[in-house]
Each structure stands twice: as structure tokens, then as C-alpha cells.
Write a protein that holds these residues in place. Structure first.
Motif, PDB file in Angstrom:
ATOM      1  N   UNK A  48     -32.826  32.926  10.591  1.00 23.91           N
ATOM      2  CA  UNK A  48     -31.581  32.164  10.742  1.00 23.91           C
ATOM      3  C   UNK A  48     -30.356  33.003  10.395  1.00 23.91           C
ATOM      4  N   UNK A  50     -29.626  34.284   7.491  1.00 22.08           N
ATOM      5  CA  UNK A  50     -29.163  34.090   6.117  1.00 22.08           C
ATOM      6  C   UNK A  50     -29.276  35.375   5.308  1.00 22.08           C
ATOM      7  N   UNK A  73     -26.888  32.761  15.064  1.00 23.26           N
ATOM      8  CA  UNK A  73     -26.572  31.538  14.319  1.00 23.26           C
ATOM      9  C   UNK A  73     -25.985  30.444  15.210  1.00 23.26           C
ATOM     10  N   UNK A  84     -29.871  21.124   1.621  1.00 22.16           N
ATOM     11  CA  UNK A  84     -28.581  21.101   0.940  1.00 22.16           C
ATOM     12  C   UNK A  84     -27.552  20.314   1.750  1.00 22.16           C
ATOM     13  N   UNK A  98     -19.675  20.040  10.281  1.00 27.28           N
ATOM     14  CA  UNK A  98     -20.629  21.047  10.752  1.00 27.28           C
ATOM     15  C   UNK A  98     -20.478  21.260  12.263  1.00 27.28           C
TER      16      UNK A  98
ATOM     17  N   UNK B  87     -25.705  24.593  -0.669  1.00 27.48           N
ATOM     18  CA  UNK B  87     -24.997  24.406   0.599  1.00 27.48           C
ATOM     19  C   UNK B  87     -24.465  25.731   1.149  1.00 27.48           C
ATOM     20  N   UNK B  89     -26.232  28.114   1.759  1.00 30.96           N
ATOM     21  CA  UNK B  89     -27.211  28.478   2.782  1.00 30.96           C
ATOM     22  C   UNK B  89     -26.805  27.905   4.146  1.00 30.96           C
ATOM     23  N   UNK B  90     -26.231  26.710   4.123  1.00 29.52           N
ATOM     24  CA  UNK B  90     -25.751  26.102   5.367  1.00 29.52           C
ATOM     25  C   UNK B  90     -24.598  26.909   5.941  1.00 29.52           C
ATOM     26  N   UNK B  91     -23.661  27.271   5.053  1.00 26.55           N
ATOM     27  CA  UNK B  91     -22.484  28.014   5.496  1.00 26.55           C
ATOM     28  C   UNK B  91     -22.878  29.384   6.035  1.00 26.55           C
ATOM     29  N   UNK B  93     -25.629  30.240   7.390  1.00 29.46           N
ATOM     30  CA  UNK B  93     -26.424  30.229   8.610  1.00 29.46           C
ATOM     31  C   UNK B  93     -25.652  29.550   9.744  1.00 29.46           C
TER      32      UNK B  93
END
Lengths: 308, 247
Positions: A48, A50, A73, A84, A98, B87, B89-91, B93
């Protein structure tokens, strides 16, 4: 859609994953099966964008995860294991946020659509912090679906859900998997068998087996093990069961129940049941025993030391 | 740019949905209000005997001091809390560059401070009506320009430090300590050294704001000083996130 070659990741001196090679096609649901700490999450985090791998290469949706991370991404939907979420936000606002980051046109309509799909329309205006675990999981899934990603990466998508929700989420994943690539991790064998077209079994950072679900099933169930229980005292039960042709490995357990095996494809359970009843016992339970992950690894890695 | 704005807007809205931002705004405006009333009364008494008129720079001096205390509170959780809650991790990815995330966070906090600053404009406006021949608006402009550059620098450093830590209180104490150091202590060698003291003087917040822009002197050196520290803070944040990825 996903192509991984020689992927390796070290955390300091600890090697989390070692020389992984696999791929996944469009319209395929690939399961990543392994115990906790096997390297599933690490692999997913690399795919992903990350974190970068220590060595090796991963191509997702046609782009390299290190060199063209942003392109990857844009095309990947990701549900991290811990799900999260901004707990101080309203569900709708969170998904809109998002979506805005992914430049989705008519984002508000899309939020409604996705919420409907995960069955959360009635909680759109609720705070995420007030949602149950199962609902949060679905918000996380909605977030991963927002931009209609080509590749969907789900880390333990059904963990913490109640049985009804598990069925719903699996149904949803199966539907999505018809047109997109889904890579999901799980530590439940039956979940992998249930939704995945293909399963990669990973242990201690290495892929120990890779096969279609059917083949894997056939390989695993060389012999099926069954547990049998009767009412009352049953000293002679094991002897009775042994009389049936095709029964192997009969064992009497401490609680009085009896376990036995039969070769795959030669189901002797009806004969065993008849025999037990004809011998005057009250049969109250006859059920197959699933294999634990440990046993699966032992089976697949060809280890002959039978631990019990 | 789009991403920066999206992140900034969420952060800005977030301030107004938490009691903390209201408390900070309330306390700052209360202290400034009381101080403002005091200097107005005091000066009007003095003015009868030909004393000096109150100036707006007295207000902005206090405002900047209050910002030095409150900005670490506003910035401490910006990135550290995302790391703690996961969070981040959300940002990381999402299709967002690390620097966009950091600048977005910075902008969100900056807009909050800008809003607060807009409210404080009532003080020079009232003052202008009460004193003769009125305020020198060029000085007011210089003060506010300096104040904004000062706030921009503090917030950027705060965000940068927040990106290093996962614990927001650690981020707070380090940020606050750095501000105090840069305001009061880094200039000390300047008064002790025979030679080369200007270097330490140049590093101090006081040189560039309290003793310069706030008094109506705009020079390029001050602007460059604040802008480069802002850039340094944002760069620190982006690098800290990059390091998190590799760990």
C-alpha cells in the motif's frame, strides 16, 4: 495486478518477511493465511506504499510501490488491521474527507452510495467514536471502497465482527472480488476457504504454500478426523468403532469421547453411526474436527513430527 | 495544493469542535481585553499631564507572548496523535505527499491563529478613535505582519516537532522549551561575547519581532529569518514522517 518478487523487509535485525514471490490477477480474491506475526501486515503495508521494502520489488496496478508510490496509492483501497478512524468525526464527514483526498467527483453522492453498500446509511450522521466495533469495521471498509480502487487490500477484515456481520462482510468482499483484485489476510482457515480463489500460506515471513482453495483442501484433508460422543459410560466404544471398515487411528479421550480418522473421499460416518447405535449406545455427537493452523503448517511443510 | 487545503480545512474545523481551541481563544482574548482596558484607563489619566498615548504594539507584544505559550498546545497533537491513534497509516497510504500532510496541518493551525488575530483587530480600531491624532497605521501593519510571520514560524516548528513524537505531551514540552530558548536564552552569548555575538542575536526571536517588526521596522532580514525557520519546521516534519516510514 499485483506482482511481488523477492520482497524482503527487516526491522532492525529482525527479518519480518523473507524473499516473498507471488502475484494476483484482476477479478481474483487472494487470501493471505498465517498466524499472528507471520508477516501479513508487513507485506500489506509495503504493497500500500506505507513503508518501503528492504529488498525486492512489488508492482501494484502497474506501478512500482517505491518509485511510483503515489500512483499506487491512488489505485489501492486499504483497510488496516487496527481500523484507524478519526473518532471525533461524523461518519459522513470522515468519508467525504477521505474522498476529497482522492479527488472523487460528486463526493457526497459517492459517500451515500458507499454507506448504502456497507449498510451504514442510518449512521451517516453519527460520531465514529460512538459506533460499535463491527460498524467501525464497515466504516473502514467504506473508506477503502470510496474511490473504486483497482486493488483492495484488507488486513483481517472480519476480525471482531459478530457472526452475522462476518457473513455480510464476506458476501460484500466476494462481490467486489468479481471485478477487482482483492488481497485479504486472515488467520482463519475456513475464512480463506470460504471467500478466496487462491490462498497463500505464510509463516515466519516465508510463503510455505500457494494453491487454489480446492487443491489446498484436497492436500490438507488427506485424512479426516472425527469426534464421537455417546451418553453415559462407554468403555467399549472404541472397540465398537474399530469394527467398522475404513476407520483408522481410533483414540479414546479423557472425557470419554472417541476420535477416529478415515481416508478422504471414503466417508464412513454413516456406518460408524449405525454400528454405534446397533451396539446399544445413545449417540449424541458426531462431528468433524477442524485442523488448527499449526497442524496445517506441519502438514504443508511436510514435517513428520506429529505434535499433539 | 488541493490536498493541503483538504487537510487544513479538516484541521481547522477540528479546532472548533474541540473545547481546547475555545479555551485557548477565550483565555487569550480575556487577558488581552483586560490589558487593553488597563492601558487605556492608565494612559487617559496620564494624558492629562502630557503623558504618552497608548500604542497598539503593547497589545501585539502581549499577544505574541501568549502565542508562544499557546501554540505548543495547538500543535502538539497535530501529527503525534495521528501516529498514536494509527490514523497516520491512513494518511500515509492515501495519495498525499508527506510534505502536503505537514503543510496542511500547519495551514490548519495557522488559519485558527489568523482567526484569533482578526478578532484582536478591534483593539487598534478602538484605540485609534480614542487618541489624537490617531494611530500610525504603518506601525500597526508592521506589527501584525511580524505577528503573522512569528506565528507561522512557531506553528511550523510545533508541527515539525509533533511529527517526531508519538506522545503529544513530549511534543508539547519540547516545542515550548524550544520557544522559550529562542526567545530568551539564545541571545545571551551576544551580550557576553566580544566578537561574533551578532550571530546569536540573529537567531533570537526577540531581535526579529519584539525589537524590530513590532516597533514598525520592516526589513528583509527579519522576513527571511521567519520564512526560513518556517521552512525548517515544515521540512523537519516531512523528514520525521519519512523516517517513520523506514522504521
Amino acid at each position: 495486478m499485483i506482482k511481488v518478487s523477492g520482497l524482503t523487509k527487516d526491522y532492525g535485525a529482525r527479518r519480518a518477511i523473507h524473499n516473498l514471490n507471488f502475484d494476483a490477477q484482476q477479478g481474483e480474491i487472494v487470501g493471505f493465511l498465517g498466524p499472528n506475526g507471520a508477516g501479513k501486515t508487513t507485506t500489506m503495508r509495503i504493497l500500500t506504499g506505507y513503508m518501503p521494502p528492504t529488498d525486492g520489488e512489488a508492482i501494484v496496478a502497474g506501478y512500482d510501490v517505491v518509485e511510483e508510490s503515489l500512483e499506487v496509492r491512488k489505485r489501492v483501497g486499504y483497510l488496516p488491521e487496527t481500523v484507524p478512524l478519526y473518532t471525533d468525526m461524523v461518519v459522513f464527514d470522515y468519508l467525504k474527507f477521505m474522498g476529497d483526498l482522492r479527488r472523487i467527483p460528486n463526493v457526497e453522492d459517492r459517500v451515500d452510495e458507499v454507506l448504502d453498500r456497507v449498510g451504514l446509511s442510518d449512521r451517516a450522521n453519527g460520531y465514529i467514536g460512538n459506533l460499535s466495533k463491527g460498524m467501525r469495521q464497515r466504516v473502514g471498509l467504506a473508506q477503502a471502497l470510496m474511490h473504486r480502487p483497482e486493488v483492495l487490500i484488507l488486513d483481517e477484515p472480519t476480525i471482531g465482527l459478530d457472526p452475522g456481520q462476518v457473513v455480510e462482510v464476506r458476501e460484500l468482499i466476494r462481490e467486489i472480488g468479481k471485478e477487482r483484485t482483492v488481497l485479504l489476510s486472515t488467520h482463519l482457515l475456513n475464512e480463506a476457504q470460504n471467500i478466496c480463489d487462491r490462498v497463500l500460506i505464510i509463516n515466519k515471513g516465508k510463503i510455505v504454500a500457494e494453491d487454489t482453495t480446492e487443491n489446498l483442501q484436497a492436500r490438507l484433508i488427506g485424512a479426516e478426523r472425527v469426534m464421537l460422543r455417546v451418553r453415559g459410560e462407554a468403555d467399549e466404544l472404541a472397540k465398537t468403532v474399530k469394527l467398522v471398515k475404513g476407520v483408522q487411528g481410533v483414540e479414546t479421550k479423557e472425557d470419554g469421547s472417541v476420535e477416529f480418522e478415515f481416508a478422504s473421499g471414503k466417508d464412513v460416518r454413516p456406518e460408524v453411526a449405525k454400528q454405534v447405535i446397533n451396539s446399544g449406545y445413545d449417540l449424541i455427537e458426531l462431528r468433524p474436527l477442524g485442523m488448527s493452523l499449526e497442524e496445517i503448517f506441519l502438514e504443508l511443510t511436510g514435517s513428520d513430527s506429529k505434535k499433539k | 495544493m488541493n490536498n493541503i487545503w483538504t487537510i487544513a480545512k479538516r484541521e481547522y474545523d477540528n479546532y472548533f469542535s474541540s473545547p481546547l481551541a475555545y479555551v485557548i481563544g477565550f483565555v487569550i482574548l480575556l487577558i488581552l481585553g483586560v490589558y487593553f482596558s488597563a492601558i487605556m484607563f492608565f494612559s487617559s489619566g496620564q494624558a492629562l499631564y502630557g503623558g504618552p498615548a497608548p500604542t497598539n504594539e503593547q497589545i501585539t507584544w502581549w499577544f505574541s507572548f501568549l502565542l508562544t505559550i499557546s501554540i505548543p498546545i495547538l500543535t502538539m497533537r497535530l501529527i503525534s496523535d495521528e501516529a498514536r491513534m494509527g490514523t497516520l497509516e491512513l494518511m500515509l497510504t492515501a495519495p498525499v505527499r508527506d510534505i502536503e500532510l505537514v503543510v496542511g496541518k500547519w495551514l490548519g493551525a495557522f488559519l485558527y491563529v489568523l482567526t484569533l488575530t482578526a478578532v484582536t483587530l478591534v483593539y487598534p480600531i478602538i484605540m485609534d478613535n480614542f487618541i489624537s491624532p490617531g494611530l500610525d497605521w504603518r506601525v500597526v501593519l508592521s506589527s501584525y505582519l511580524g505577528l503573522m510571520l512569528f506565528a507561522s514560524t512557531l506553528i511550523a516548528l510545533g508541527v515539525g516537532i509533533s511529527a517526531i513524537f508519538t506522545n503529544q505531551f513530549a511534543a508539547f514540552f519540547i516545542t515550548f522549551g524550544l520557544f522559550i530558548f529562542l526567545t530568551f536564552f539564545i541571545g545571551i552569548p551576544a551580550s557576553l561575547l566580544q566578537k561574533g555575538g551578532e550571530f546569536f542575536d540573529y537567531l533570537s526571536f526577540s531581535t526579529h519581532f519584539f525589537n524590530s517588526m513590532n516597533r514598525g521596522t520592516i526589513n528583509l532580514g527579519d522576513i527571511v529569518y521567519f520564512l526560513s525557520l518556517t521552512a525548517l519546521g515544515l521540512f523537519t516534519g516531512s523528514t520525521a514522517i519519512e523516517i517513520r516510514r523506514w522504521r
